[in-house]
Scaffold this active site. Structure first.
Site, PDB file in Angstrom:
ATOM      1  N   LEU A  78      59.124  57.923  12.082  1.00 46.45           N
ATOM      2  CA  LEU A  78      58.664  58.472  13.347  1.00 46.45           C
ATOM      3  C   LEU A  78      57.893  59.753  13.093  1.00 46.45           C
ATOM      4  O   LEU A  78      58.158  60.471  12.120  1.00 46.45           O
ATOM      5  CB  LEU A  78      59.852  58.795  14.266  1.00 46.45           C
ATOM      6  CG  LEU A  78      60.719  57.636  14.760  1.00 46.45           C
ATOM      7  CD1 LEU A  78      61.826  58.174  15.657  1.00 46.45           C
ATOM      8  CD2 LEU A  78      59.904  56.598  15.490  1.00 46.45           C
ATOM      9  N   ASP A  79      56.966  60.061  13.977  1.00 42.99           N
ATOM     10  CA  ASP A  79      56.275  61.347  13.913  1.00 42.99           C
ATOM     11  C   ASP A  79      57.271  62.491  14.086  1.00 42.99           C
ATOM     12  O   ASP A  79      58.345  62.323  14.667  1.00 42.99           O
ATOM     13  CB  ASP A  79      55.250  61.441  15.038  1.00 42.99           C
ATOM     14  CG  ASP A  79      53.854  61.066  14.575  1.00 42.99           C
ATOM     15  OD1 ASP A  79      53.687  60.722  13.397  1.00 42.99           O
ATOM     16  OD2 ASP A  79      52.934  61.116  15.408  1.00 42.99           O
ATOM     17  N   THR A  80      56.882  63.653  13.651  1.00 44.36           N
ATOM     18  CA  THR A  80      57.721  64.835  13.792  1.00 44.36           C
ATOM     19  C   THR A  80      58.103  65.081  15.252  1.00 44.36           C
ATOM     20  O   THR A  80      59.253  65.414  15.555  1.00 44.36           O
ATOM     21  CB  THR A  80      56.993  66.068  13.231  1.00 44.36           C
ATOM     22  OG1 THR A  80      56.730  65.872  11.834  1.00 44.36           O
ATOM     23  CG2 THR A  80      57.829  67.339  13.409  1.00 44.36           C
ATOM     24  N   ARG A 181      50.685  57.478  21.382  1.00 49.19           N
ATOM     25  CA  ARG A 181      50.108  58.726  21.879  1.00 49.19           C
ATOM     26  C   ARG A 181      48.630  58.531  22.233  1.00 49.19           C
ATOM     27  O   ARG A 181      48.140  59.053  23.244  1.00 49.19           O
ATOM     28  CB  ARG A 181      50.296  59.834  20.842  1.00 49.19           C
ATOM     29  CG  ARG A 181      51.773  60.130  20.580  1.00 49.19           C
ATOM     30  CD  ARG A 181      51.999  60.921  19.304  1.00 49.19           C
ATOM     31  NE  ARG A 181      51.522  62.298  19.405  1.00 49.19           N
ATOM     32  CZ  ARG A 181      51.538  63.152  18.377  1.00 49.19           C
ATOM     33  NH1 ARG A 181      51.994  62.754  17.184  1.00 49.19           N
ATOM     34  NH2 ARG A 181      51.095  64.373  18.542  1.00 49.19           N
ATOM     35  N   GLU A 307      52.466  61.974   8.316  1.00 49.82           N
ATOM     36  CA  GLU A 307      53.346  61.797   9.458  1.00 49.82           C
ATOM     37  C   GLU A 307      53.062  60.492  10.183  1.00 49.82           C
ATOM     38  O   GLU A 307      53.456  60.314  11.323  1.00 49.82           O
ATOM     39  CB  GLU A 307      53.168  62.967  10.440  1.00 49.82           C
ATOM     40  CG  GLU A 307      53.577  64.297   9.865  1.00 49.82           C
ATOM     41  CD  GLU A 307      53.411  65.402  10.874  1.00 49.82           C
ATOM     42  OE1 GLU A 307      53.037  65.111  12.012  1.00 49.82           O
ATOM     43  OE2 GLU A 307      53.658  66.553  10.522  1.00 49.82           O
TER      44      GLU A 307
END
Length: 321
Positions: A78-80, A181, A307
């Site tokens: 997962l992204d940060t 996103r 990321e």
């Protein structure tokens, strides 16, 4: 050695900071460990900040969390900024099997998000190729040579007395960097608190980026693993913790769904959210060595930088955000 010491100190400081920084064990089976990642923890270690794998290991060593796995092998990430479900394999053989499942789209994934702007359409699909843009961001194209596919449904939700907020249930069918996103931005509804894709001045006013990996379904041979993880608790954000949001989440993704095999349907919402999962073959681990000597040629490399979510070890459809 100096870098290892620095990372160890970073992990210790992180764990000592607050409960909000500690991953939570959701499920552990013979082959899989499932945790809930807090927001703001990167998957990979960076200069001055420990990654999720290191945080889990240190938290286990200090008795803050408990799980039986001696080693954990990443199969997606997962992204940060994203919180929620992350699965680890407990052996190289299981890692190879799970990566294959992601690649062959035998995994169903659901995310929830909040936005402060109405979408161009309430429900439907976002489909298109993606390419790199500026500031480490990505953009959606009109072409469909190798398209990212996202299904979505949205509704208004009066969270924390704020008007104009919308609840999104997202189901990515492919895995591309920043896919969800970018999809939300293309709808004219960037995710609340997203510093990269929303208006930065507005995003700074929020206590987090409101994107959460909420549910996952995977068939491990004859075993079906289904996990639902509400974004509730310390560090998950004041809006996610609001009673109105939690009521909507529970209505769409009730805990009882974890025990419902076969088809997941969402009456009253988009039929595009419907998912079924099927086994891609028996999980043949009995003949594989559990000490790491099995075939790990497709397992993920924890040291791989970046990321990107759901793009691991060169396998594009290994995950999604």
């Amino acid at each position: 050695v100096k870098e290892q010491v620095t990372l160890h100190r970073c992990v210790a400081m992180l764990l000592a900071g607050s409960q909000a920084s500690v991953p939570r064990v959701l499920r552990e089976t013979e082959h899989v460990l499932v945790v809930s990642k807090p927001p703001r923890i990167p998957f990979h270690s960076t200069s001055g900040q420990a990654g999720l794998v290191q945080v889990c290991r240190q938290a286990k060593a200090e008795g803050i969390i408990q799980y039986d796995a001696q080693r954990i092998y990443p199969v997606h990430r997962l992204d940060t900024v994203t919180s929620g479900i992350v699965m680890f394999a407990k052996s190289p053989a299981a890692a190879g099997f799970m990566i294959r499942a992601f690649r062959e789209k035998a995994v169903a994934k659901y995310y929830v998000a909040l936005s402060g702007r109405p979408p161009k359409k309430k429900q439907g699909s976002v489909i298109g190729d993606m390419e790199r843009s500026r500031r480490s961001s990505w953009m959606l194209l009109r072409s469909r040579e190798r398209p990212a596919v996202t299904r979505f449904w949205s509704c208004a939700v009066p969270v924390a007395g704020r008007t104009g907020l919308r609840f999104y249930l997202l189901r990515p069918e492919t895995g591309r960097t920043h896919q969800l996103r970018v999809a939300m931005k293309s709808l004219g509804s960037p995710i609340l608190g997203d510093m990269l894709y929303a208006n930065s001045a507005d995003a700074k006013l929020e206590d987090r980026c409101y994107l959460h990996a909420a549910a996952i379904r995977l068939a491990l041979g004859s075993e079906v693993l289904q996990v639902i993880c509400p974004p509730v608790g310390p560090g998950m954000g004041s809006l996610f913790n609001d009673a109105a949001f939690q009521a909507k989440f529970d209505a769409l993704l009730p805990a009882a769904l974890e025990h419902q095999a076969g088809t997941w349907e969402f009456p009253g919402q988009s039929p595009l959210l419907t998912s079924t999962i099927g086994s891609i073959g028996e999980l043949e681990l009995r003949s594989q060595s559990e000490d790491g000597s099995g075939d790990a040629s497709t397992a993920c490399d924890v040291s791989d930088g970046g990321e990107d979510e759901w793009e691991f070890g060169g396998l594009d459809d290994a995950a999604s955000e």
